[in-house]
Design a protein around this motif. Structure first.
Motif, PDB file in Angstrom:
ATOM      1  N   ARG A 140       0.840  -1.788   0.179  1.00 12.99           N
ATOM      2  CA  ARG A 140      -0.152  -0.279  -0.020  1.00 12.99           C
ATOM      3  C   ARG A 140       0.928   0.796  -0.222  1.00 12.99           C
ATOM      4  O   ARG A 140       0.207   2.381  -0.741  1.00 12.99           O
ATOM      5  N   TYR A 141       1.530   0.987   0.897  1.00 12.59           N
ATOM      6  CA  TYR A 141       2.780   2.225   0.795  1.00 12.59           C
ATOM      7  C   TYR A 141       4.016   2.643  -0.800  1.00 12.59           C
ATOM      8  O   TYR A 141       3.481   3.953  -1.931  1.00 12.59           O
ATOM      9  N   THR A 143       2.480   1.528  -3.836  1.00 15.04           N
ATOM     10  CA  THR A 143       1.044   2.180  -4.373  1.00 15.04           C
ATOM     11  C   THR A 143       0.740   3.624  -4.128  1.00 15.04           C
ATOM     12  O   THR A 143       0.573   4.254  -5.125  1.00 15.04           O
ATOM     13  N   GLU A 144       0.957   4.247  -2.622  1.00 12.50           N
ATOM     14  CA  GLU A 144       1.093   5.710  -2.747  1.00 12.50           C
ATOM     15  C   GLU A 144       2.163   6.203  -3.010  1.00 12.50           C
ATOM     16  O   GLU A 144       1.494   7.587  -3.137  1.00 12.50           O
ATOM     17  N   ARG A 147       1.652   6.863  -6.314  1.00  9.09           N
ATOM     18  CA  ARG A 147       0.914   8.407  -6.807  1.00  9.09           C
ATOM     19  C   ARG A 147       1.215   9.163  -6.936  1.00  9.09           C
ATOM     20  O   ARG A 147       0.252   9.718  -7.557  1.00  9.09           O
ATOM     21  N   LYS A 163       3.572  12.836   1.221  1.00 12.08           N
ATOM     22  CA  LYS A 163       4.084  11.510   2.027  1.00 12.08           C
ATOM     23  C   LYS A 163       2.891  11.271   3.841  1.00 12.08           C
ATOM     24  O   LYS A 163       2.936  10.450   4.140  1.00 12.08           O
ATOM     25  N   PHE A 166       0.134   9.664   5.297  1.00  6.89           N
ATOM     26  CA  PHE A 166      -0.007   7.970   5.415  1.00  6.89           C
ATOM     27  C   PHE A 166       0.905   7.217   5.802  1.00  6.89           C
ATOM     28  O   PHE A 166       0.290   7.044   6.871  1.00  6.89           O
TER      29      PHE A 166
END
Length: 185
Positions: A140-141, A143-144, A147, A163, A166
């Motif tokens: 998930r990190y 992917t973030e 993005r 960042k 998150f």
């Protein structure tokens, strides 16, 4: 010991932004530098932080190292010790209470020096340790990060600022302060 040879893709200017797949040389670079840093006066602990610690997450090609020093260090002697090892001193560099050093041109290592009791230290280790223990969160990190890389249009300061929520969310989940929300992470 000397710094590992670098390729053309190693390192990154302080205002540049590029993400790369994990490179096993990053761990070796940490090990070499950590061995030197552990023997400096006032150093209590040396830790590998940042995305280069993860075996399966894209990262800036720069190894981040956290160094904890005594609560009452002699900052001039610490700076002198780092400079003798080839590091460049940048002061707090936008993060009050942290002293920032880089190694290489362009930098291949960032060192974040904080005193014992700094609030940064437990957050850095909590984030790292939680992601190490939870592969789905690492994904998930990543992917973030990808993005945000696109959304920030390559602006390093914007990327870092984007960042932060998150990272704080993961720290809060790790401490049980926030319920895990699949849509958030």
């Amino acid at each position: 010991m000397t710094l590992l040879p670098t390729s053309d893709s190693d390192g990154l200017g302080l205002n540049e932004l590029r993400l790369e797949p994990c490179n096993p040389a990053w761990r070796e670079r940490f090990d070499i530098e950590a061995e030197k840093l552990r023997y400096l006066a006032h150093v209590i602990s040396v830790e590998h932080i940042g995305s280069t610690v993860f075996p399966d997450v894209v990262s800036k090609p720069v190894v981040d190292i956290a160094v904890m020093v005594d609560t009452q260090p002699d900052h001039s002697s610490i700076r002198e010790s780092f400079v003798k090892l080839g590091y460049t001193h940048h002061g707090e560099f936008g993060l009050p209470g942290r002293i920032f050093y880089t190694l290489g041109h362009p930098p291949v290592v960032h060192v974040h020096v904080v005193t014992c009791g700094s609030s940064y230290w437990p957050d850095w280790l909590t984030f790292r340790n939680y992601l190490m223990q939870h592969p789905a969160w690492r994904k998930r990190y990543e992917t973030e990060k990808l993005r945000i890389l696109e959304a920030s249009r390559g602006d390093r300061r914007t990327y870092t600022a984007m960042k932060a929520p998150f990272i704080q969310y993961v720290i809060n989940v790790a401490h049980g302060k926030t319920e895990h929300d699949e849509t958030k992470a």
